[in-house]
Structure formats: structure tokens, C-alpha cells
Design a protein around this motif. Structure first.
Motif, mmCIF file in Angstrom:
data_model
loop_
_atom_site.group_PDB
_atom_site.id
_atom_site.type_symbol
_atom_site.label_atom_id
_atom_site.label_comp_id
_atom_site.label_asym_id
_atom_site.label_seq_id
_atom_site.Cartn_x
_atom_site.Cartn_y
_atom_site.Cartn_z
ATOM 1 N N GLN A 90 0.433 -23.651 4.353
ATOM 2 C CA GLN A 90 1.157 -22.613 4.095
ATOM 3 C C GLN A 90 2.051 -23.080 2.705
ATOM 4 O OE1 GLN A 90 2.795 -20.328 7.121
ATOM 5 N NE2 GLN A 90 4.718 -19.848 6.144
ATOM 6 N N ASN A 93 0.001 -22.817 -0.472
ATOM 7 C CA ASN A 93 -0.163 -21.481 -0.777
ATOM 8 C C ASN A 93 1.088 -20.841 -1.570
ATOM 9 O OD1 ASN A 93 -1.879 -18.970 -0.841
ATOM 10 N ND2 ASN A 93 -0.351 -18.364 0.668
ATOM 11 N N TYR A 94 2.237 -21.313 -0.933
ATOM 12 C CA TYR A 94 3.242 -20.725 -1.579
ATOM 13 C C TYR A 94 3.752 -21.107 -2.897
ATOM 14 C CZ TYR A 94 8.472 -19.873 -1.596
ATOM 15 O OH TYR A 94 9.768 -19.343 -2.044
ATOM 16 N N ASP A 97 0.870 -19.846 -5.511
ATOM 17 C CA ASP A 97 1.125 -18.476 -5.873
ATOM 18 C C ASP A 97 1.987 -18.016 -6.890
ATOM 19 O OD1 ASP A 97 -0.922 -17.420 -4.210
ATOM 20 O OD2 ASP A 97 0.479 -16.616 -2.793
ATOM 21 N N GLN A 130 -7.929 -24.549 -0.420
ATOM 22 C CA GLN A 130 -6.937 -23.928 -1.273
ATOM 23 C C GLN A 130 -6.958 -24.939 -2.538
ATOM 24 O OE1 GLN A 130 -3.539 -25.092 1.466
ATOM 25 N NE2 GLN A 130 -3.069 -22.656 1.041
#
Length: 330
Positions: A90, A93-94, A97, A130
Motif C-alpha cells: 500500500q 502504491n501510494y 501514484d 507493483q
């Protein structure tokens, strides 16, 4: 093999801190969200063939490293409990992005990527997913934690894995006093294991570790340590100016056991290491202003080091006749 015999000045045995001393003198930790990285940035770095690569560096929030190194302040941005499963994917991904695309991703976690309390192995597949399409993934790890988990993670990646290892110094009296719990033999074996499994390596080397208080000695031991790392098989070395600010280092400074590095010493260590032409050498420019005593020339000197990082070529020294010469700095 390095065969040079060195004259080694004796180091005072007084006040060699252990885990208890280090923990007792710590200031407070930061209050962190375990599902967000505490920092991230987009930068550039030259690769082994001279190509400038874009790099996304993520500073992950996870469980504190079990090793309590004397000079370390990275624990300030860590958790006291094991990282929840799913938190690291997470966090990645944060950050990704919000950052531009990059060909290299550094996942720095203030400790050891292959410490299962910091990065749960169950998250390896999600992390690798990812990072699809990334040419190179750089993580940091303790030499004693280089094991089959490194191979497991490397197999999942599209690109090449690189592991950064803290060698710090090869000074035979100083290294044991850093509470890092490694020897040069541990380091050499870790590098050999990784290289034999097609995993690239880089090393972190300290300028002015505690207990070395003479500028010339500090430059010399930094260069010796980099030479050792290259001889062991490391492809890249980063020079880290040692800082106070973690409690125990401030006490060592008060006791005369730690002297912060100077900007001229950093320049000299960088230049001498580059002259080896054994691999890439970088200097850490974080908070560089703390090591300068001259506002007149600092900006130009920082820009020179930045250019040397990017070109891997020694640039002409900055001349500062107004301030630095008066202080005997150049």
C-alpha cells in the motif's frame, strides 16, 4: 586481494556504548502512519555505463531494525511493532501514484528489507507486481541477513535486484565499536553470496565514524574502506558523512569521541575514491550545509559534488579566497 599493512593508531576503549546506552539517550520517535511511506522523491543517478537513469526513492515505514548501530538515526522514522501485512504494498502504491515514472526504484526501509518483521515475506509477490517494468530495484539490508529470502524476492522481479549493505568502515578497532555486529569477513561473505546469485551490490561507507577524530585519518580510512568494498566485489559505494542528533552521537561528541566531518574532508575522500576507477562512487548530499563553515562558496561546492555524482569525473576545485583560505579550509 588487499595486502597492505597499515599503521593503526590505538583507539580509546572508554565509553563503548551498547544497546542499553543507545536506547537510553534517544529522543522521541516520529508518529507515523504504517500505511504511508514517510518520504519519497524523484531523482537521477548515473548507471555503470554512464547513462543517466530516473530514480524513484521511497522511504518506507516499517518495524525498527533489530541492530542498534551507534551512529544510526534512521530509527526515528520506524515502528515499534511488526509491519502489518499488506502495508508495504500500500505504501509503494501510494508513492508511485504521486511520482513520475522512473526506470529505477529504491525501497529504503531504515533497516533491512529481508528482516521479516520489517517486510513480511508474504508481501513479496505484491511488491514485485507493483514493480513490473522497473529495470532495477535497490533495497538495503544487513550483511548477516543476506540469505535465501534475497533470492526469493529477486526471482519475482522483472528487473535486476541490487542490495545496499552498510560496511561503514574497515578500521579494525572502530568497526566493533559501532555496535553493528559485523566483521569485514561477514561483509565479504554477503557480497560473494549475492554476486554468485546475480544480485548487484553497493556499500555505504562512513566519513568520520565515532572514535576517529583526525581529518587525515578519517579521509584515509574512508578511502581504504571503499577500496576494500570494491575488492570484495561491490560495484557502487556511497560516502555518508556521519552526523550527530541521535542522542548517543551527541554524547560521544561532547566526550571528544566524535568529530563531525568537514566539507573539505568530504571533497578529498570523494576525489581519492574516484581516482581508483574501480566502480561508481557517490557522496550523500543530504543536509550538506551542516558540514560547511563558509556561506560564500557553499552553493558552488555543493554544485560541484552534484556534478561529480552525475558524471563520475573529478571536477575543478572551487576557489574561495575570501573565507576558506583565511580559515585554512582549502
Amino acid at each position: 586481494m588487499l595486502t597492505t599493512k597499515w599503521n593503526i593508531a590505538p583507539i580509546s576503549p572508554l565509553f563503548m556504548p551498547d544497546d542499553h546506552d543507545i536506547l537510553e539517550l534517544r529522543p522521541a520517535k516520529k508518529n507515523l502512519d504504517p500505511f504511508k511511506p514517510y518520504h519519497y522523491l524523484h531523482e537521477e543517478e548515473v548507471d555503470a555505463i554512464g547513462t543517466i537513469k530516473t530514480v524513484n526513492t521511497l522511504f518506507l515505514t516499517n518495524k525498527e531494525c533489530p541492530f542498534k548501530c551507534t551512529m544510526c538515526d534512521l530509527w526515528k522514522h520506524t515502528l515499534d511493532s511488526p509491519t502489518p501485512q499488506g502495508a508495504i504494498p500500500q505504501q509503494i502504491n501510494y508513492a508511485l501514484d504521486l511520482l513520475p515514472k522512473a526506470s529505477v526504484v529504491k525501497l529504503y526501509n531504515n533497516g533491512n528489507f529481508f528482516d521479516t518483521g520489517a517486510i513480511p515475506p508474504a508481501d513479496y509477490p505484491a511488491i514485485a507486481k507493483q514493480l513490473q517494468g522497473i529495470e532495477r530495484v535497490v533495497v538495503e539490508n544487513h550483511p548477516k541477513l543476506c540469505n535465501d529470502r534475497c533470492l526469493e524476492f529477486a526471482e519475482l522481479l522483472d528487473g535486476k535486484l541490487e542490495i545496499a549493505l552498510g560496511l561503514e568502515t574497515i578500521h579494525p578497532e572502530v568497526l566493533p565499536k559501532l555496535n553493528k555486529q559485523i566483521t569485514t569477513d561477514n561483509f565479504r561473505k554477503a557480497v560473494s553470496f549475492l554476486i554468485s546469485n546475480d544480485i548487484a551490490t553497493r556499500a555505504f561507507i562512513l566519513l568520520n565514524p565515532p572514535y576517529l577524530t583526525d581529518d587525515k585519518e578519517n579521509i584515509e580510512w574512508t578511502v581504504r574502506s571503499i577500496a576494500f568494498a570494491f575488492e570484495a566485489g561491490v560495484q557502487t559505494c556511497s560516502i555518508i558523512p556521519t552526523r550527530a542528533g541521535n542522542g548517543i552521537m551527541d554524547k560521544l561528541k561532547e566526550n571528544g569521541k566524535f568529530v563531525p566531518p568537514t566539507l573539505p574532508a568530504l571533497e578529498s575522500a570523494f576525489e581519492e575514491s574516484m581516482k581508483m576507477e574501480k566502480g561508481r562512487v557517490f557522496v550523500d548530499l543530504w543536509d550538506l550545509e551542516h558540514f560547511s563553515t563558509c556561506e560564500v562558496c557553499f552553493t558552488k561546492r555543493k554544485a560541484r559534488l552534484e556534478k561529480m555524482n552525475m558524471t563520475q569525473k573529478i571536477q575543478p576545485r572551487v576557489n574561495c579566497p575570501v573565507s576558506c583560505k583565511q580559515n585554512g579550509m582549502i
